[in-house]
Design an enzyme around this catalytic site. Structure first.
Site, PDB file in Angstrom:
ATOM      1  N   GLY A  25       0.638  -1.068   0.175  1.00  0.00           N
ATOM      2  CA  GLY A  25       0.005  -0.090  -0.096  1.00  0.00           C
ATOM      3  C   GLY A  25       0.958   1.311   0.118  1.00  0.00           C
ATOM      4  O   GLY A  25       2.091   1.230  -0.680  1.00  0.00           O
ATOM      5  N   GLN A  27       2.752   2.959   2.405  1.00  0.00           N
ATOM      6  CA  GLN A  27       3.990   2.677   2.829  1.00  0.00           C
ATOM      7  C   GLN A  27       4.996   1.473   2.127  1.00  0.00           C
ATOM      8  O   GLN A  27       5.974   1.657   1.656  1.00  0.00           O
ATOM      9  CB  GLN A  27       4.163   2.507   4.281  1.00  0.00           C
ATOM     10  CG  GLN A  27       4.058   3.574   5.330  1.00  0.00           C
ATOM     11  CD  GLN A  27       5.143   4.467   5.115  1.00  0.00           C
ATOM     12  OE1 GLN A  27       6.195   4.254   5.197  1.00  0.00           O
ATOM     13  NE2 GLN A  27       4.672   5.690   5.220  1.00  0.00           N
ATOM     14  N   ASP A  81      -2.544  -2.913  10.105  1.00  0.00           N
ATOM     15  CA  ASP A  81      -2.062  -3.171  11.713  1.00  0.00           C
ATOM     16  C   ASP A  81      -3.134  -4.518  12.123  1.00  0.00           C
ATOM     17  O   ASP A  81      -2.581  -5.658  12.608  1.00  0.00           O
ATOM     18  CB  ASP A  81      -2.278  -2.288  12.648  1.00  0.00           C
ATOM     19  CG  ASP A  81      -1.004  -1.161  12.377  1.00  0.00           C
ATOM     20  OD1 ASP A  81       0.128  -1.458  12.238  1.00  0.00           O
ATOM     21  OD2 ASP A  81      -1.639   0.104  12.332  1.00  0.00           O
ATOM     22  N   HIS A 106       5.144   0.499  12.429  1.00  0.00           N
ATOM     23  CA  HIS A 106       4.082   0.766  13.492  1.00  0.00           C
ATOM     24  C   HIS A 106       4.222  -0.034  14.678  1.00  0.00           C
ATOM     25  O   HIS A 106       4.411  -1.161  14.241  1.00  0.00           O
ATOM     26  CB  HIS A 106       2.743   1.040  12.876  1.00  0.00           C
ATOM     27  CG  HIS A 106       1.840   1.620  13.884  1.00  0.00           C
ATOM     28  ND1 HIS A 106       2.049   2.736  14.976  1.00  0.00           N
ATOM     29  CD2 HIS A 106       0.476   1.413  14.321  1.00  0.00           C
ATOM     30  CE1 HIS A 106       1.206   2.769  15.729  1.00  0.00           C
ATOM     31  NE2 HIS A 106       0.040   2.359  15.128  1.00  0.00           N
ATOM     32  N   ASP A 189       1.479   7.725  18.341  1.00  0.00           N
ATOM     33  CA  ASP A 189       1.053   8.009  17.064  1.00  0.00           C
ATOM     34  C   ASP A 189      -0.577   7.730  17.250  1.00  0.00           C
ATOM     35  O   ASP A 189      -1.205   8.466  16.592  1.00  0.00           O
ATOM     36  CB  ASP A 189       1.635   6.727  16.198  1.00  0.00           C
ATOM     37  CG  ASP A 189       1.207   6.911  14.573  1.00  0.00           C
ATOM     38  OD1 ASP A 189       1.481   8.047  14.301  1.00  0.00           O
ATOM     39  OD2 ASP A 189       0.531   6.218  14.314  1.00  0.00           O
ATOM     40  N   GLU A 225     -11.563  29.610   3.308  1.00  0.00           N
ATOM     41  CA  GLU A 225     -11.054  30.301   4.496  1.00  0.00           C
ATOM     42  C   GLU A 225     -10.749  29.040   5.539  1.00  0.00           C
ATOM     43  O   GLU A 225      -9.669  28.940   6.206  1.00  0.00           O
ATOM     44  CB  GLU A 225     -12.052  31.100   5.278  1.00  0.00           C
ATOM     45  CG  GLU A 225     -12.157  32.416   4.411  1.00  0.00           C
ATOM     46  CD  GLU A 225     -11.021  33.394   4.472  1.00  0.00           C
ATOM     47  OE1 GLU A 225     -10.159  33.060   5.442  1.00  0.00           O
ATOM     48  OE2 GLU A 225     -10.806  34.269   3.591  1.00  0.00           O
TER      49      GLU A 225
END
Length: 325
Positions: A25, A27, A81, A106, A189, A225
């Protein structure tokens, strides 16, 4: 905290290994490309489907996950994960070489024990601090992303040097590699994702947009904005820090920040942040993630559908198309 750079890293260690990347994917694709450009022998472990087709189109050898694990000396497990426990049990544990290495980006699946790794394996973390697209683009322009590294299990006695070598091969030694632990990286994280970056900031953008539109402002002005200028803020903070950002904006904007900031981020907001951190540390968040995955992601799918249907998306698509042929 002392940063390490390319002169501190020995790339010959990872160049002497065969690396399998499981999870192609955001990463996985970027790390694989950087590893290849750094002279690393690697393959992609993937079941047949879109990821395998993309990896082949990118010029990589693709193997079934179990065969990739048996072939490799180091497996980078970069799949989502919540899938790690199943992947490890089915494909990695029976096939990884004795004395091999398992690398994560991770810390969740080790810290919360979705995986109980074999004692003969090196278990290491190399976590680039940014998305894969940025990891790849920075590498291609001769720079990199800062990475964190950690060791959960050092069976070989050389796990740290190997992790640092891998970090160098994806380009992080050009800008700095910092030590952490699996627990610290994981908990910080997960907290950031919920309480600041992916949770709070988009909700603030939508709430601001809705407030202006409800008050009669045009959707286009509300979009500019409340959304477009977020990039300006992020770029200024990244370049100069929060205090430096305030020095770079107008007195009017700075006084507005003084008037409004603490009315939005209140004592109750900070108390809620502490509750979110407690839920992360207790494992409650991870349990919820696994439950949603087991049920087929009903909460995630509903949230994605709701986000896609929000009026701000149509306004953004229209504005982004301006000036295009």
């Amino acid at each position: 905290m002392e940063a390490l750079f390319d002169p501190d890293l020995d790339l010959s260690l990872i160049r002497a290994r065969k690396v399998a990347v499981l999870g192609y994917g955001n990463q996985g694709r970027a790390q694989a490309a950087n590893l290849r450009d750094s002279g690393i022998q690697l393959a992609i472990g993937a079941r047949e489907g879109q990821s395998a087709e993309q990896a082949r189109a990118d010029g990589f050898d693709v193997m079934p996950p179990a065969r990739a694990a048996a072939w490799a000396d180091l497996v980078a497990l970069l799949a989502p994960d919540e899938t790690h426990g199943r992947i490890y049990a089915e494909h990695l544990a029976p096939n990884l070489h004795p004395g091999g290495a398992l690398l994560f980006a991770h810390g969740l699946s080790i810290h919360f024990r979705l995986i109980e790794p074999r004692p003969d394996l090196d278990i290491v973390l190399v976590s680039p601090k940014g998305p894969g697209t940025a990891l790849r683009s920075e590498y291609e322009r001769g720079s990199g992303l800062i990475s964190l590294f950690a060791i959960a299990q050092d069976a070989s006695g050389g796990a740290e040097a190997l992790a640092l070598s891998y970090a160098g091969a994806i380009g992080s030694g050009r800008v700095g590699v910092l030590p952490t632990s699996f627990a610290e990286e994981c908990e910080a994280d997960l907290f950031n994702e919920q309480a600041v970056l992916w949770g709070a900031i988009p909700e603030l953008i939508l709430a601001g947009y809705e407030t202006l539109v409800e008050a009669g402002f045009s959707p286009e002005i509300a979009y500019f904005e409340c959304l477009t200028e977020v990039k300006l803020l992020a770029d200024l903070i990244a370049a100069r820090g929060v205090a430096g950002m305030r020095e770079a904006i107008s007195n009017t904007a700075e006084f507005g920040a003084l008037e409004g900031g603490t009315r939005i981020v209140t004592a109750e907001t900070r108390a809620e942040m502490r509750r979110i951190l407690a839920e992360v540390r207790s494992g409650r968040f991870t349990a919820g993630l696994l439950a949603d995955a087991e049920a087929g992601y009903p909460r995630l799918c509903a949230a994605r559908n709701a986000a896609a249907a929000h009026p701000i998306e149509a306004v953004g698509a229209r504005l982004r198309s301006l000036g295009r042929p």
